[in-house]
Design an enzyme around this catalytic site. Structure first.
Site, short mmCIF file in Angstrom:
data_model
loop_
_atom_site.label_atom_id
_atom_site.label_comp_id
_atom_site.label_asym_id
_atom_site.label_seq_id
_atom_site.Cartn_x
_atom_site.Cartn_y
_atom_site.Cartn_z
CE LYS A 299 2.33 0.66 13.69
NZ LYS A 299 2.33 0.34 12.26
CB THR B 289 -0.93 0.00 1.22
OG1 THR B 289 -1.80 -1.14 1.15
CG2 THR B 289 -1.78 1.26 1.24
CE LYS C 104 1.07 4.24 14.72
NZ LYS C 104 -0.33 4.31 14.22
CG ASP D 139 -0.27 0.80 15.69
OD1 ASP D 139 0.51 0.49 14.78
OD2 ASP D 139 -0.85 1.91 15.74
CB VAL E 9 4.47 8.71 14.72
CG1 VAL E 9 3.40 9.18 15.71
CG2 VAL E 9 5.50 7.86 15.43
#
Length: 435
Positions: free
Chosen positions: A109, A17, A209, A205, A136
């Site tokens: 990240k 992507t 960050k 996740d 981030v």
């Protein structure tokens, strides 16, 4: 390295992507890029896993390779862009690229949270740039804001909605009165959540960050293990309804604060006042709210993921690298953390707390409950009682006044042991009006 009068050649690791978005932007924005950096930017090689796969873009066949050395050891390539994800191979490839004198841009990240210090040192040792804006908050330029725009200030607080999946889920639960599982299924069908959503919904996740942001904002090496993490799987429709009655909105908040040289970093479901700027951030959008001693309060808002928003951050880093090449200052941007890490103990972490309890429906229970909080020095700000479907049980919702996490932990452990309490259904942090 080639003179900038000709062109700058890039190699890309991964064509998913984000990689597709990078190719699309490099070619679609070529005129603007040439104006900004003074030369052409060309794609030399792209590492893929399958040469025949159908893709979002139509790359030239001669770009594609299955051999990482065609990118990492290619003398024609000046800048390597890592958008393949993962940790082990990505770390290996980035180290190899840096040791070969190539500048690196990454959107990874996970890698930066775990191995950022090592990679940045390797980059500096080799006179190379290592930029990671896209790691981030997708298209929000928060890394550059901390490193450059707010570099003269002392950052004392950072709060962020830095995971679009969980924000989408909580928004839909709130607006459409749906359960967590129902919204998660919908999010997966729409592509907002992965087939295995664990990293998102359990807060991992967001924690990665926040480790990156805290390291930059506080100039202190904050590791992933330093982040106190709690996901959203325990948030229910009932909690959202009660929060609304009290004037709050529930969000998964990354919270980082520094006081007297000590820091706390957490990711957890948090009740925000409806008047707080982050309460109005809905669906898959991200926002980071920063407080500096000089600038005061600022908020950065935008799409936290997606092909072109993330690719925008990657290509912005590419522009910065090429400008550094023109100035001859590559590898001189990052400064090692200034301060030794000091984490706050529990008795220095302050906040209000939300409890949803099931307790015995009999005389004297409230007295026992009130005494338990009072004995630990915790007073009650809001209290609501409702019947439940279970005979002899009532549901009590409490928001405490400000206290310490240590005292709250004592209350929590004693509630678990109390004969008057059947169960702690929910327990979340409550945030004030400002950060």
């Amino acid at each position: 390295m080639r003179l900038l009068g000709e062109h700058v050649a890039i190699g890309i690791l991964g064509l998913g992507t984000v990689g597709s978005g990078v190719v699309r932007m490099v070619h679609g924005h070529q005129e603007e890029l040439q104006h900004k950096v003074g030369c052409k930017v060309v794609v030399e090689k792209v590492l893929v896993q399958d040469l025949e796969k159908e893709r979002r873009v139509s790359p030239k066949q001669e770009w594609l390779t299955l051999d990482p050395d065609d990118v990492l050891s290619n003398p024609n390539i000046d800048v390597v862009i890592e958008v393949m994800g993962g940790i082990g191979l990505a770390r290996k490839y980035i180290l190899q690229a840096l040791n070969n004198g190539k500048h690196v841009i990454t959107a990874n990240k996970d890698l930066m949270a775990l191995h950022g210090a090592e990679l940045l040192k390797t980059a500096a040792d080799n006179g190379c740039d290592l930029f990671y804006e896209a790691s981030v908050a997708g298209g929000i330029p928060i890394i550059r804001a901390l490193k450059e725009g707010l570099a003269s200030d002392r950052i004392t607080k950072m709060m962020g909605i830095v995971n679009g999946t969980t924000n989408y889920i909580l928004t839909k639960m709130d607006k459409q009165q749906l359960s967590f599982q129902d919204v998660l299924k919908e999010a997966q069908e729409l592509g907002f959540a992965e087939a295995d959503p664990t990293s998102d919904v359990e807060g991992l996740d967001a924690a990665r960050k926040m480790a990156i942001l805290s390291t930059l904002g506080f100039s202190m090496n904050i590791h992933l293990d330093d982040v106190d993490v709690k996901g959203i799987t325990g948030v229910t429709k009932e909690d959202i309804d009660y929060a609304r009655q009290f004037g709050y909105t529930i969000k998964l908040i990354g919270n980082a604060r520094k006081d007297d040289g000590k820091v706390e970093v957490s990711v957890e479901p948090t009740l925000l006042p409806d008047t707080h700027p982050l309460s109005s951030v809905h669906n898959e959008y991200n926002a980071v709210y920063i407080y500096g001693e000089a600038v005061g309060e600022t908020m950065f808002f935008g799409p936290g993921a997606g092909e072109l928003p993330t690719a925008t951050s990657v290509v912005s880093d590419l522009v910065a690298v090429i400008r550094n090449m023109r100035l001859g200052v590559n590898g001189k941007n990052d400064v090692a953390p200034q301060y030794e890490k000091q984490l706050k103990p529990l008795d220095e972490i302050h906040g209000k707390f939300y409890y949803r309890l099931h307790i015995k429906d009999e005389a004297g229970t409230f007295s026992v409950l009130a005494s338990l909080f009072a004995e630990n020095g915790v007073s009650l700000e809001k209290l609501l009682q409702n019947p439940t479907s279970s005979k002899g049980t009532v549901e009590v919702v409490i928001v405490t006044h400000g206290t310490t996490k240590q005292r709250d932990s004592l209350v929590y452990s004693q509630l678990l042991k109390s004969d008057a309490v059947y169960g702690i259904e929910s327990h979340f942090r409550v945030e004030g009006v400002s950060a």
